[in-house]
Structures are given as structure tokens and as C-alpha cells.
Design a protein around this motif. Structure first.
Motif, PDB file in Angstrom:
ATOM      1  N   HIS A  13       0.862  -1.179   0.000  1.00 41.99           N
ATOM      2  CA  HIS A  13       0.000   0.000   0.000  1.00 41.99           C
ATOM      3  C   HIS A  13       0.899   1.230   0.000  1.00 41.99           C
ATOM      4  O   HIS A  13       1.671   1.431   0.935  1.00 41.99           O
ATOM      5  CB  HIS A  13      -0.887   0.023   1.254  1.00 41.99           C
ATOM      6  CG  HIS A  13      -1.854  -1.115   1.317  1.00 41.99           C
ATOM      7  ND1 HIS A  13      -3.194  -0.952   1.123  1.00 41.99           N
ATOM      8  CD2 HIS A  13      -1.665  -2.446   1.538  1.00 41.99           C
ATOM      9  CE1 HIS A  13      -3.803  -2.112   1.246  1.00 41.99           C
ATOM     10  NE2 HIS A  13      -2.892  -3.036   1.495  1.00 41.99           N
ATOM     11  N   SER A  14       0.811   2.042  -1.057  1.00 39.55           N
ATOM     12  CA  SER A  14       1.659   3.235  -1.143  1.00 39.55           C
ATOM     13  C   SER A  14       0.951   4.327  -1.934  1.00 39.55           C
ATOM     14  O   SER A  14      -0.050   4.078  -2.609  1.00 39.55           O
ATOM     15  CB  SER A  14       2.998   2.897  -1.795  1.00 39.55           C
ATOM     16  OG  SER A  14       2.808   2.450  -3.112  1.00 39.55           O
ATOM     17  N   ALA A  15       1.497   5.533  -1.837  1.00 36.43           N
ATOM     18  CA  ALA A  15       0.894   6.693  -2.508  1.00 36.43           C
ATOM     19  C   ALA A  15       0.998   6.587  -4.026  1.00 36.43           C
ATOM     20  O   ALA A  15       0.158   7.102  -4.747  1.00 36.43           O
ATOM     21  CB  ALA A  15       1.553   7.978  -2.022  1.00 36.43           C
ATOM     22  N   GLY A  16       2.027   5.934  -4.516  1.00 39.62           N
ATOM     23  CA  GLY A  16       2.191   5.723  -5.954  1.00 39.62           C
ATOM     24  C   GLY A  16       2.218   4.244  -6.251  1.00 39.62           C
ATOM     25  O   GLY A  16       2.493   3.429  -5.380  1.00 39.62           O
ATOM     26  N   THR A  17       1.943   3.872  -7.504  1.00 39.78           N
ATOM     27  CA  THR A  17       1.991   2.458  -7.861  1.00 39.78           C
ATOM     28  C   THR A  17       3.204   2.207  -8.760  1.00 39.78           C
ATOM     29  O   THR A  17       3.341   2.832  -9.809  1.00 39.78           O
ATOM     30  CB  THR A  17       0.706   2.006  -8.586  1.00 39.78           C
ATOM     31  OG1 THR A  17       0.465   2.869  -9.686  1.00 39.78           O
ATOM     32  CG2 THR A  17      -0.478   2.044  -7.652  1.00 39.78           C
ATOM     33  N   GLN A  50       0.124   4.238   4.254  1.00 47.16           N
ATOM     34  CA  GLN A  50       1.095   3.345   3.634  1.00 47.16           C
ATOM     35  C   GLN A  50       1.472   2.197   4.569  1.00 47.16           C
ATOM     36  O   GLN A  50       1.642   2.399   5.772  1.00 47.16           O
ATOM     37  CB  GLN A  50       2.348   4.119   3.236  1.00 47.16           C
ATOM     38  CG  GLN A  50       2.086   5.150   2.170  1.00 47.16           C
ATOM     39  CD  GLN A  50       3.363   5.787   1.689  1.00 47.16           C
ATOM     40  OE1 GLN A  50       3.675   5.660   0.531  1.00 47.16           O
ATOM     41  NE2 GLN A  50       4.114   6.435   2.567  1.00 47.16           N
ATOM     42  N   LYS A  58      -2.958   1.530  -4.317  1.00 44.90           N
ATOM     43  CA  LYS A  58      -2.770   2.972  -4.178  1.00 44.90           C
ATOM     44  C   LYS A  58      -3.584   3.465  -2.982  1.00 44.90           C
ATOM     45  O   LYS A  58      -4.743   3.118  -2.815  1.00 44.90           O
ATOM     46  CB  LYS A  58      -3.207   3.690  -5.456  1.00 44.90           C
ATOM     47  CG  LYS A  58      -2.819   5.148  -5.492  1.00 44.90           C
ATOM     48  CD  LYS A  58      -3.104   5.732  -6.863  1.00 44.90           C
ATOM     49  CE  LYS A  58      -2.862   7.207  -6.842  1.00 44.90           C
ATOM     50  NZ  LYS A  58      -1.587   7.594  -7.385  1.00 44.90           N
ATOM     51  N   CYS A  59      -2.955   4.283  -2.141  1.00 42.75           N
ATOM     52  CA  CYS A  59      -3.626   4.788  -0.951  1.00 42.75           C
ATOM     53  C   CYS A  59      -3.084   6.177  -0.622  1.00 42.75           C
ATOM     54  O   CYS A  59      -2.188   6.677  -1.293  1.00 42.75           O
ATOM     55  CB  CYS A  59      -3.408   3.838   0.232  1.00 42.75           C
ATOM     56  SG  CYS A  59      -1.701   3.752   0.788  1.00 42.75           S
ATOM     57  N   ARG A  60      -3.599   6.753   0.437  1.00 41.72           N
ATOM     58  CA  ARG A  60      -3.103   8.056   0.888  1.00 41.72           C
ATOM     59  C   ARG A  60      -1.760   7.879   1.580  1.00 41.72           C
ATOM     60  O   ARG A  60      -1.434   6.799   2.054  1.00 41.72           O
ATOM     61  CB  ARG A  60      -4.115   8.697   1.839  1.00 41.72           C
ATOM     62  CG  ARG A  60      -5.413   9.022   1.135  1.00 41.72           C
ATOM     63  CD  ARG A  60      -6.428   9.737   1.993  1.00 41.72           C
ATOM     64  NE  ARG A  60      -6.030   9.986   3.354  1.00 41.72           N
ATOM     65  CZ  ARG A  60      -6.867  10.097   4.362  1.00 41.72           C
ATOM     66  NH1 ARG A  60      -8.155   9.932   4.161  1.00 41.72           N
ATOM     67  NH2 ARG A  60      -6.441  10.345   5.578  1.00 41.72           N
TER      68      ARG A  60
END
Length: 146
Positions: A61-65, A130, A124-126
Motif C-alpha cells: 500500500h503506497s501513494a504511488g503504484t 502506507q 494505491k492509498c493516501r
């Protein structure tokens, strides 16, 4: 009965693009840090006997993929922490004993295809959400995991 282990690491696992180019000593320290994170997150969850065959799902889980090959290659450090350490054969008498998967924590027997079905996903997440979620499911008999 199928056993299942799930734990969460507090940060997304580092990508290959970020960890290449470091010295051997820095890379070893990073691998040891990953082992400590997995051991702390999965405290008291380790099976008494490693899973002979397992389905491992690693969700980053992260802000970018990241792109697919970067994502799958980067999951290796997490996966290496799940395997079982095994002594290698010493070919020369008096040679130092070496260990395969020396940072393994014995969740699964090995990361070879006959012991493992691996899925790695990017979510993708905020920025504040993460994490890395690892789910290990034992495969019993001819059971197929999708």
C-alpha cells in the motif's frame, strides 16, 4: 484445516529502484532491518512447523503504484524473511559452513515454485495509510488458490 497467517508491516517495502547501488554492508543492514520488522510484526504467529506448500499474498500500500517488474523484484526481501534457513553442503573439507536463506524466519519451507504460490499487488492509498500486508495461507492437498 487450512492455516492462515496475516501481519502488517508499518511501511511499504522498499523498491529495487531505491535500494540498488548501495554497498554490500548497507544492503546487509537493510536486509537485517527487514528481518527485524517481519519478526516484530509477526511476533507469536510463527507456525511450529513451516508450511510445506503455501500461497503468499504481499500487498504494498503506497501513494504511488510502481511498475510490475519493480514491484515483483522488490518483494524478494520480504519473501526471503519468510523462508526456512538451511545449511548448504560443504564441498571442501574445512571450508566455512554457509546457510541458504540465513535471514529466514521459518514460515514457509522454501520460495521455490513447488513450495510457493506468490501474488504481489500494489494498492494505491493516501500517504498516511502506507503499509505492507503479508498473508500466508497453507495449501493442503491438491487445493488451488486463486
Amino acid at each position: 484445516m487450512t492455516r492462515k497467517i496475516s501481519f502488517t508491516l508499518p511501511a511499504p517495502f522498499p523498491l529495487v529502484n531505491r535500494i540498488t547501488g548501495y554497498s554490500h554492508f548497507t544492503a546487509a543492514r537493510q536486509k537485517n532491518d527487514m528481518q527485524r520488522q517481519v519478526a516484530a510484526a509477526a511476533y507469536n504467529m510463527r507456525p511450529s512447523v513451516p508450511f510445506e506448500r503455501a500461497h503468499v499474498l504481499i500487498e504494498r500500500h503506497s501513494a504511488g503504484t510502481p511498475d510490475t517488474d519493480n514491484l515483483w523484484g522488490s518483494a524478494k526481501r520480504v519473501l526471503d524473511c519468510l523462508t526456512t534457513p538451511m545449511p548448504l553442503k560443504v564441498r571442501t573439507p574445512g571450508a566455512r559452513q554457509r546457510t541458504k536463506n540465513k535471514r529466514g524466519l521459518s514460515f514457509i519451507v522454501d520460495d521455490a515454485p513447488k513450495h510457493l504460490v506468490l501474488d504481489v499487488k500494489a494498492v494505491k492509498c493516501r500517504l498516511c495509510e502506507q503499509k505492507t500486508v503479508v498473508t500466508i495461507t497453507e495449501i493442503v492437498g491438491a487445493e488451488v488458490v486463486a
